[in-house]
Design a protein around this motif. Structure first.
Motif, PDB file in Angstrom:
ATOM      1  N   ILE A 122      20.359   2.925  17.127  1.00 53.87           N
ATOM      2  CA  ILE A 122      21.032   3.200  18.393  1.00 53.87           C
ATOM      3  C   ILE A 122      20.221   4.116  19.300  1.00 53.87           C
ATOM      4  CG2 ILE A 122      23.329   2.778  17.451  1.00 53.87           C
ATOM      5  CD1 ILE A 122      23.714   5.856  17.378  1.00 53.87           C
ATOM      6  N   GLY A 123      19.087   4.600  18.821  1.00 50.15           N
ATOM      7  CA  GLY A 123      18.171   5.334  19.683  1.00 50.15           C
ATOM      8  C   GLY A 123      17.420   4.412  20.625  1.00 50.15           C
ATOM      9  N   ASP A 124      17.454   3.106  20.340  1.00 49.90           N
ATOM     10  CA  ASP A 124      16.801   2.102  21.165  1.00 49.90           C
ATOM     11  C   ASP A 124      17.789   1.612  22.219  1.00 49.90           C
ATOM     12  OD1 ASP A 124      16.289  -0.928  21.725  1.00 49.90           O
ATOM     13  OD2 ASP A 124      14.365  -0.159  21.016  1.00 49.90           O
ATOM     14  N   ALA A 125      17.388   1.663  23.480  1.00 47.26           N
ATOM     15  CA  ALA A 125      18.303   1.332  24.575  1.00 47.26           C
ATOM     16  C   ALA A 125      18.802  -0.103  24.497  1.00 47.26           C
ATOM     17  CB  ALA A 125      17.618   1.582  25.920  1.00 47.26           C
ATOM     18  N   ALA A 126      17.942  -1.036  24.102  1.00 51.16           N
ATOM     19  CA  ALA A 126      18.356  -2.434  24.014  1.00 51.16           C
ATOM     20  C   ALA A 126      19.383  -2.628  22.910  1.00 51.16           C
ATOM     21  CB  ALA A 126      17.141  -3.330  23.777  1.00 51.16           C
ATOM     22  N   VAL A 127      19.197  -1.936  21.798  1.00 50.41           N
ATOM     23  CA  VAL A 127      20.163  -2.014  20.702  1.00 50.41           C
ATOM     24  C   VAL A 127      21.493  -1.422  21.142  1.00 50.41           C
ATOM     25  CG1 VAL A 127      20.702  -1.205  18.369  1.00 50.41           C
ATOM     26  CG2 VAL A 127      18.381  -1.981  18.925  1.00 50.41           C
ATOM     27  N   ARG A 128      21.448  -0.277  21.801  1.00 52.80           N
ATOM     28  CA  ARG A 128      22.675   0.337  22.305  1.00 52.80           C
ATOM     29  C   ARG A 128      23.424  -0.601  23.238  1.00 52.80           C
ATOM     30  NH1 ARG A 128      19.567   4.834  23.135  1.00 52.80           N
ATOM     31  NH2 ARG A 128      19.598   4.662  25.410  1.00 52.80           N
ATOM     32  N   ARG A 129      22.692  -1.222  24.129  1.00 55.31           N
ATOM     33  CA  ARG A 129      23.338  -2.117  25.088  1.00 55.31           C
ATOM     34  C   ARG A 129      24.057  -3.252  24.370  1.00 55.31           C
ATOM     35  NH1 ARG A 129      19.251  -3.039  27.868  1.00 55.31           N
ATOM     36  NH2 ARG A 129      18.580  -5.031  26.972  1.00 55.31           N
ATOM     37  N   SER A 130      23.412  -3.836  23.380  1.00 54.06           N
ATOM     38  CA  SER A 130      24.019  -4.923  22.623  1.00 54.06           C
ATOM     39  C   SER A 130      25.273  -4.453  21.892  1.00 54.06           C
ATOM     40  CB  SER A 130      23.004  -5.480  21.621  1.00 54.06           C
ATOM     41  OG  SER A 130      23.586  -6.486  20.816  1.00 54.06           O
ATOM     42  N   VAL A 131      25.177  -3.291  21.258  1.00 50.60           N
ATOM     43  CA  VAL A 131      26.318  -2.738  20.517  1.00 50.60           C
ATOM     44  C   VAL A 131      27.482  -2.452  21.454  1.00 50.60           C
ATOM     45  CG1 VAL A 131      27.108  -0.681  19.255  1.00 50.60           C
ATOM     46  CG2 VAL A 131      24.943  -1.787  18.625  1.00 50.60           C
ATOM     47  N   LEU A 132      27.181  -1.839  22.586  1.00 55.40           N
ATOM     48  CA  LEU A 132      28.234  -1.451  23.521  1.00 55.40           C
ATOM     49  C   LEU A 132      28.906  -2.662  24.150  1.00 55.40           C
ATOM     50  CD1 LEU A 132      26.393   1.535  25.223  1.00 55.40           C
ATOM     51  CD2 LEU A 132      28.335   1.685  23.669  1.00 55.40           C
ATOM     52  N   GLU A 133      28.108  -3.621  24.572  1.00 55.88           N
ATOM     53  CA  GLU A 133      28.686  -4.799  25.210  1.00 55.88           C
ATOM     54  C   GLU A 133      29.522  -5.609  24.232  1.00 55.88           C
ATOM     55  OE1 GLU A 133      25.334  -6.752  26.978  1.00 55.88           O
ATOM     56  OE2 GLU A 133      25.278  -5.375  28.698  1.00 55.88           O
ATOM     57  N   ALA A 134      29.094  -5.667  22.977  1.00 57.65           N
ATOM     58  CA  ALA A 134      29.881  -6.383  21.972  1.00 57.65           C
ATOM     59  C   ALA A 134      31.230  -5.712  21.747  1.00 57.65           C
ATOM     60  CB  ALA A 134      29.102  -6.455  20.654  1.00 57.65           C
ATOM     61  N   ALA A 135      31.294  -4.394  21.976  1.00 53.93           N
ATOM     62  CA  ALA A 135      32.541  -3.649  21.794  1.00 53.93           C
ATOM     63  C   ALA A 135      33.367  -3.565  23.077  1.00 53.93           C
ATOM     64  CB  ALA A 135      32.229  -2.241  21.289  1.00 53.93           C
ATOM     65  N   GLY A 136      32.880  -4.190  24.156  1.00 50.60           N
ATOM     66  CA  GLY A 136      33.640  -4.212  25.397  1.00 50.60           C
ATOM     67  C   GLY A 136      33.378  -3.060  26.342  1.00 50.60           C
ATOM     68  N   PHE A 137      32.320  -2.282  26.097  1.00 52.12           N
ATOM     69  CA  PHE A 137      31.985  -1.175  26.995  1.00 52.12           C
ATOM     70  C   PHE A 137      31.012  -1.636  28.073  1.00 52.12           C
ATOM     71  CE2 PHE A 137      33.375   1.227  23.265  1.00 52.12           C
ATOM     72  CZ  PHE A 137      34.124   2.233  23.849  1.00 52.12           C
ATOM     73  N   ASP A 138      31.042  -0.954  29.201  1.00 50.26           N
ATOM     74  CA  ASP A 138      30.106  -1.203  30.294  1.00 50.26           C
ATOM     75  C   ASP A 138      28.848  -0.376  30.015  1.00 50.26           C
ATOM     76  OD1 ASP A 138      28.642  -1.317  32.652  1.00 50.26           O
ATOM     77  OD2 ASP A 138      30.400  -1.155  33.951  1.00 50.26           O
ATOM     78  N   ALA A 139      27.879  -1.007  29.363  1.00 46.60           N
ATOM     79  CA  ALA A 139      26.685  -0.285  28.921  1.00 46.60           C
ATOM     80  C   ALA A 139      25.907   0.299  30.100  1.00 46.60           C
ATOM     81  CB  ALA A 139      25.785  -1.210  28.104  1.00 46.60           C
ATOM     82  N   ALA A 140      25.780  -0.466  31.170  1.00 45.39           N
ATOM     83  CA  ALA A 140      25.009   0.014  32.326  1.00 45.39           C
ATOM     84  C   ALA A 140      25.663   1.258  32.923  1.00 45.39           C
ATOM     85  CB  ALA A 140      24.898  -1.089  33.371  1.00 45.39           C
TER      86      ALA A 140
END
Length: 200
Positions: A122-140
């Motif tokens: 989760i220190g990687d921004a691309a990984v975070r974005r994938s995790v967040l979007e899969a959980a319904g969060f607005d990653a941007a």
């Protein structure tokens, strides 16, 4: 006024992860608010990162973590993990929700589950974005908020407060002028809450 537990924690702490649900349960049962304070380990107060401990102590740390994870109903991925980068940027997303009065606990659990149950970086921004979007969060939105100067200032203020209070390890709970270090101290915090309960 509702009593408050100051909750010092970190996204990169597995102990914070496995202790969050029981803390939320205590908060609900006793009608106590949680004031989340996101920090790193406080080495100047005596904290020691796992990587800096002697091998015998590291081995016991892993054993104890497995025991507690099972006790708390969590399954952690501790072996076969790839190289992981600093989870602090993920923590800043949670800090943004804290500062704005958002759903910090839900966000923390999503990120910590990704790190500790799935072994994702989760220190990687691309990984975070994938995790967040899969959980319904607005990653941007979350990433943009985390980059604001007031979030970095809140991180520094949290650190200074924790140092002043004598906090070192994660998680630590402060209630009624007492510190409780570690999620394994939650039973003692519960007893304190019970003693402090105002009769109806």
């Amino acid at each position: 006024m509702m009593p408050v537990i100051d909750y010092y924690f970190g996204i990169g702490s597995p102990w914070s992860y496995i202790g969050l649900d029981p803390l939320l349960d205590l908060s609900q049962r006793f009608g106590v608010a949680i004031r989340p304070v996101l920090i790193p380990l406080i080495e100047e107060n005596g904290a020691i990162y796992s990587r800096n401990r002697p091998e015998a102590r590291r081995a016991y740390w892993f054993t104890d973590l497995r025991r507690w994870a099972e006790f708390r109903g969590k399954t952690l991925k501790l072996e076969g993990r790839g190289s992981l980068s600093d989870p602090t940027p993920a923590g800043f997303l949670v800090l943004g929700e804290i500062v704005d009065g958002g759903v910090w606990a839900e966000l923390a659990k999503v990120l910590q589950a990704a790190l500790w149950e799935k072994g994702l970086d989760i220190g990687d921004a691309a990984v975070r974005r994938s995790v967040l979007e899969a959980a319904g969060f607005d990653a941007a939105r979350l990433e943009g908020r985390a980059a604001k100067s007031d979030i970095a200032a809140a991180w520094k203020a949290n650190y200074a407060e924790a140092v002043e209070r004598g906090v070192f390890g994660l998680p630590t709970f402060h209630f009624d002028n007492e510190l409780y270090w570690g999620q394994d101290s939650l039973p003692f915090l519960e007893r304190h809450l019970e003693r402090s309960r105002v009769p109806a």
